[in-house]
Design a protein around this motif. Structure first.
Motif, short mmCIF file in Angstrom:
data_model
loop_
_atom_site.label_atom_id
_atom_site.label_comp_id
_atom_site.label_asym_id
_atom_site.label_seq_id
_atom_site.Cartn_x
_atom_site.Cartn_y
_atom_site.Cartn_z
N ALA A 91 17.05 6.98 -1.41
CA ALA A 91 15.80 6.22 -1.53
C ALA A 91 15.02 6.28 -0.22
CB ALA A 91 16.08 4.77 -1.90
N ILE A 92 15.73 6.15 0.90
CA ILE A 92 15.07 6.22 2.21
C ILE A 92 14.57 7.64 2.48
CG2 ILE A 92 15.49 6.02 4.70
CD1 ILE A 92 17.47 3.71 3.95
N GLN A 93 15.38 8.61 2.08
CA GLN A 93 14.98 10.01 2.25
C GLN A 93 13.68 10.31 1.50
OE1 GLN A 93 17.69 12.74 0.34
NE2 GLN A 93 17.14 14.40 1.73
N LEU A 94 13.57 9.81 0.27
CA LEU A 94 12.35 10.08 -0.52
C LEU A 94 11.13 9.43 0.12
CD1 LEU A 94 13.94 9.71 -4.05
CD2 LEU A 94 12.74 11.75 -3.24
N GLY A 95 11.31 8.24 0.68
CA GLY A 95 10.20 7.58 1.38
C GLY A 95 9.80 8.34 2.63
N PRO A 145 0.80 -1.24 0.00
CA PRO A 145 0.00 0.00 0.00
C PRO A 145 0.83 1.28 0.00
CG PRO A 145 0.10 -0.88 2.21
CD PRO A 145 0.88 -1.83 1.35
N GLY A 146 1.73 1.43 -0.94
CA GLY A 146 2.52 2.66 -0.98
C GLY A 146 3.47 2.66 -2.15
N PRO A 147 4.21 3.76 -2.33
CA PRO A 147 5.11 3.89 -3.49
C PRO A 147 6.42 3.13 -3.32
CG PRO A 147 5.24 5.87 -2.17
CD PRO A 147 4.20 5.00 -1.51
N LEU A 148 7.13 3.01 -4.43
CA LEU A 148 8.42 2.32 -4.48
C LEU A 148 9.52 3.31 -4.87
CD1 LEU A 148 10.16 -0.34 -4.68
CD2 LEU A 148 9.41 -0.49 -7.06
N ALA A 202 6.01 3.24 2.53
CA ALA A 202 6.82 3.29 1.31
C ALA A 202 7.81 2.13 1.35
CB ALA A 202 7.57 4.61 1.22
N LEU A 203 8.08 1.60 0.17
CA LEU A 203 9.08 0.53 0.05
C LEU A 203 10.34 1.15 -0.55
CD1 LEU A 203 9.93 -2.45 0.19
CD2 LEU A 203 8.73 -2.83 -1.98
N CYS A 204 11.41 1.17 0.25
CA CYS A 204 12.65 1.84 -0.17
C CYS A 204 13.75 0.79 -0.32
CB CYS A 204 13.07 2.86 0.88
SG CYS A 204 11.80 4.10 1.20
N GLY A 213 3.39 -4.99 -6.19
CA GLY A 213 2.12 -4.26 -6.23
C GLY A 213 2.18 -2.91 -5.56
N THR A 214 3.34 -2.24 -5.66
CA THR A 214 3.45 -0.90 -5.08
C THR A 214 2.56 0.04 -5.88
OG1 THR A 214 5.39 -0.56 -6.47
CG2 THR A 214 5.77 -1.22 -4.17
#
Lengths: 426, 395
Positions: free
Chosen positions: A182-186, A99-102, A198-200, A164-165
């Motif tokens: 990547a972690i910062q963007l999440g 349930p979130g962005p990648l 978010a999946l980072c 399924g992001t």
């Protein structure tokens, strides 16, 4: 009950799942056991011929099959393994419906020599083979699959399909700071309230002959090939460069509110993040250390903390003469006298420099360090550098009481990212 | 976020393409268009080459120019134009806290070295060792730095001093959409006051033509406007660089900067490659846009000419027949990572003039717009994956 929002009124962001692949193995349990035992994953390269090369060792991940064998394929497979572990641990969503962005930190992609050679062969030409000849081969359609495989976007697209992001998956590069970015963007997306999770991922499978040659030509790599396990020597006086390596780290980031609402186990907190670009040089840091210092200070301020709150530093610690010196200068400016006593270690001494993956792999190691209250060592520390008087937790793991830690990532192109990580919400 | 969303203004535009350099040149050539496609240099492939630029104007040090390959020079140049246009060039205070998000592909290969190695390889006793030896001898270290995707951002930091942040998104067309989307989200939410975003693309490269030729996407032999490329379609790669300075309206007002347009929304989605996904995806995004004023609105389309995506976008547009459309790919070619920011720039230029440039082609998709222009919807459809849409409005 700890607060759901931080001092700045933003959602607290926690980690509820983590997964990892390195040259030491697949999975957190195996990696943690080997990291705390001070094992090295660096070995003689067997994937390709190193004849004529100055460096013959790397932290390759040789136990994950990939076909065709190329960087984007390996990069994707490592990411999928790490993400699978992270998503399963978090228990978020349902399989195939995250349930979130990648956000995927990954190396740049290009056609590689095995593909180029296959095309040259297919051209049927016995004389000059130039790009006109290769283009004619392309037009036959027999290498159609290379289009998708060598697009930058296909690694993240395939991962988005698998997990399924939601929304457009973001692939990014900030060179050796990519995993941190990547972690910062999440973190930022959750703080904006765009998503609860978010999946980072940071992932890199680019140990191939040409990449090795490129870093070698910049004199960035260790050339101490024997024994391979002793090549990576961060913070030592005899350090002579970094060791290329592969792997992936994946983290499920979640708002603390959403994680507690579903009863998820909290593995740690992303308390803050800072960045500052360096305008000094393409591969070298500003000699005054300002961007490194600024980046660390920005991160600590973002977390609502002060330098005295930081109990442990997971260094960028590549083992190049310049990086380690600059990192010391930066840490000394931030921590003052404490720089000599605060534990500062380099995970890269054991797993090498996982490049685009490093920021994510090392954030994960830092979170496990806080979780277990045990610091994996900096191995191969036999010859201390008097110019870098640090407690690098030499060679043997150590128990310590720690609440807050930072993880540094610096990259070519003036990229600097620092994460502040905490054991539990406060 | 506790605070109400803030307005984001486009206050600077930097664009270079086959049409020339800067907002004014683009407006003039789009108002009286002529063909810019080049049929000969990469025959049978058609590309839109970059119009000549004087690099020294934005990249004064020759040493910096030498450290870059063309795609980075194009981008660093366009970024300089954008900062100049926004009136922030050389303003160390603002540049040190300016966000930067760059959409980038990969660097250029030394095609002569590749060809020499491939030609000699069949005679080599040990082919692997031969390649290693030649690479150690023939690869230039600076070329590696030109190949790293994030080194366009790195060069912008070095040449122009943008250091607040530096992020590079990869992934073809979608990277350009998401770079703009994240820049906007950070400003609207208060995470940042001012950002530089955009991308650069060098079309004049055989190894890049090769990547797209694997999939049969290149336009060959005969140029046609993007809506008239037949059932097989194809894109003509275009060299361009486009950067935009975006800032909160408060920040702009405080420094006395005037808006070229307000950037009201950016949406992105995947487009999963299934039939109809582009048409449906664009329609879903359209429904999520802020209110549109039908009679003062135009669509600046990023249709590339590739199929089936161009036909699918056309099906979406045909559901909104009253709204004038312009496909910029006809004029500047397809710029992958740089394409969306180039179209945002061209849309902002049109909105700032309050009118639309003339239509091109005879496909019946584009028609004359007489009245004033107050809003522009920008589309960006990836040739393989990725969907984007933006709304710009007169500020």
């Amino acid at each position: 009950m700890p607060a759901l929002r931080d001092k700045a009124g933003r959602p607290v962001v926690v980690v509820t799942g983590m997964g990892v692949v390195t040259s030491l193995g697949v999975g957190k349990t195996d990696n943690w056991a080997k990291l705390t035992a001070g094992e090295s994953g660096i070995r003689e390269i067997s994937r390709f011929s190193t004849e004529g090369l100055r460096t013959r060792v790397a932290g390759t991940v040789d136990f994950v099959p990939a076909e065709p064998l190329c960087a984007p394929e390996l990069t994707e497979r490592f990411a999928a393994l790490a993400a699978q572990e992270a998503v399963a641990e978090s228990g978020i969503g349902t399989p195939g419906d995250f349930p979130g962005p990648l956000f995927v930190a990954m190396p740049p992609v290009e056609i590689e020599w095995p593909q180029r050679r296959a095309m040259a062969q297919a051209s049927g030409s016995n004389t000059d083979i130039d790009y006109d000849a290769l283009l004619r081969v392309c037009a036959t359609g027999q290498f159609h699959a290379y289009h998708e495989r060598f697009l930058f976007g296909s690694v993240a697209e395939h991962l988005a399909d698998t997990f399924g992001t939601k929304g457009s998956p973001i692939s990014l590069s900030t060179a050796c700071a990519s995993g941190g970015t990547a972690i910062q963007l999440g973190l930022e997306a959750i703080r904006r309230g765009e998503t609860d999770a978010a999946l980072c991922i940071g992932t890199d499978g680019s140990v191939n002959a040409e990449s090795l040659v490129r870093f070698s030509l910049l004199s960035a790599l260790s050339t101490q090939n024997e024994p391979a396990s002793a090549a990576a020597k961060p913070f030592s006086k005899n350090r002579d460069g970094f060791v290329m390596a592969e792997g992936a780290g994946a983290l499920v980031l979640e708002s603390y509110e959403s994680a507690t609402a579903r009863g998820a186990r909290i593995l740690g907190v992303i308390e803050g993040c800072g960045e500052m670009a360096d305008s000094f040089h393409r591969t070298r840091s500003s000699p005054d250390g300002k961007p490194v210092i600024g980046c660390i200070n920005n991160a600590i301020t973002d977390a609502g903390l002060v330098p005295d709150d930081i109990d442990y530093v997971n260094a960028h610690g590549t083992g190049t003469p310049e990086n380690d010196k600059m990192e010391y200068v930066g840490a000394a400016a931030v921590f003052g006298e404490r720089v000599k006593s605060i534990p500062i270690t380099s995970t890269k001494s054991m797993i090498g420099h996982t490049l685009s993956a490093a920021g994510a792999v090392e954030a994960m190691v830092t979170l496990m360090t806080l979780q277990h209250q045990r610091i994996p060592p900096t191995i191969n520390y036999q010859v201390p550098d008097p110019a870098i008087p640090l407690d690098v937790v030499p060679n043997v793991a150590r128990d310590a009481r720690m609440r807050h830690a930072i993880s540094n990532s610096f990259g070519f192109g003036g990229q600097n990212v620092c994460l502040v990580l905490g054991g539990e919400p406060t | 976020m506790a605070d109400a969303p803030r307005d984001a203004w486009i206050t600077g535009i930097g664009i270079v393409s086959s049409l020339g350099e800067g907002a004014d040149a683009h407006w003039q050539t789009l108002s009286a268009p002529g063909a810019t496609a080049n049929l000969s240099s990469f025959a049978p492939y058609i590309v839109h080459p970059l119009a000549p630029i004087e690099l020294d104007k934005q990249i004064p040090k020759k040493g910096d120019q030498r450290q870059m390959e063309p795609w980075q020079r194009i981008g660093t140049y366009a970024a300089g134009l954008a900062l100049e246009s926004a009136g922030v060039k050389g303003n160390a205070d603002i540049l040190s806290r300016m966000d930067m998000i760059v959409a980038a592909g990969g660097g250029e290969r030394d095609v002569a070295t590749d060809a020499a190695i491939l030609t000699s390889l069949p005679k080599a006793e040990k082919p692997d060792a031969f390649i290693n030896e030649r690479m150690m001898g023939d690869l230039r270290p600076t070329l590696f730095l030109a190949q790293l995707s994030n080194l366009l951002a790195g060069n912008i930091s070095i040449v122009h001093g943008v250091t607040g942040s530096s992020r590079t998104f990869m992934g073809e067309e979608a990277a350009g959409v998401d770079a703009a989307r994240i820049a906007l989200a950070r400003i609207v939410s208060g995470q940042s006051d001012i950002a530089l975003f955009g991308g650069a693309h060098n079309a004049e490269r055989q190894e890049l033509l090769m990547l797209y030729e694997f999939g049969g996407y290149n336009l060959k032999d005969k140029f046609a406007p993007v809506w008239e490329r037949g059932p097989k379609g194809g894109f003509a790669l275009g060299s361009h660089g486009a950067f935009i300075v975006l800032e909160s309206s408060d920040h702009a007002r405080k420094r006395g900067a005037k808006p070229l347009a307000k950037l009201s929304a950016i949406l992105s989605d995947r487009g999963n490659g299934k039939p109809g996904a582009v048409t449906d995806g664009l329609e879903r995004m359209w429904d999520k846009l802020p209110p549109l004023t039908q009679d003062r609105l135009a669509v600046i389309s990023g249709a590339s000419g590739a199929e089936p995506t161009t036909t699918e976008e056309r099906a979406f547009l045909s559901k909104h027949p009253a709204i004038p459309v312009r496909a910029t790919g006809t004029h500047i070619g397809h710029g992958l990572e740089a394409q969306f920011s180039a179209n945002l720039a061209l849309a902002a230029i049109a909105v700032s003039h309050g009118k639309l440039f003339p239509p091109a082609g005879d496909a019946g998709v584009e028609r004359v717009m007489e009245g004033p222009l107050a809003q522009a919807v920008v589309t960006g459809v990836g040739h393989w994956r990725g969907l984007g849409m933006a709304l710009l409005e007169a500020a």
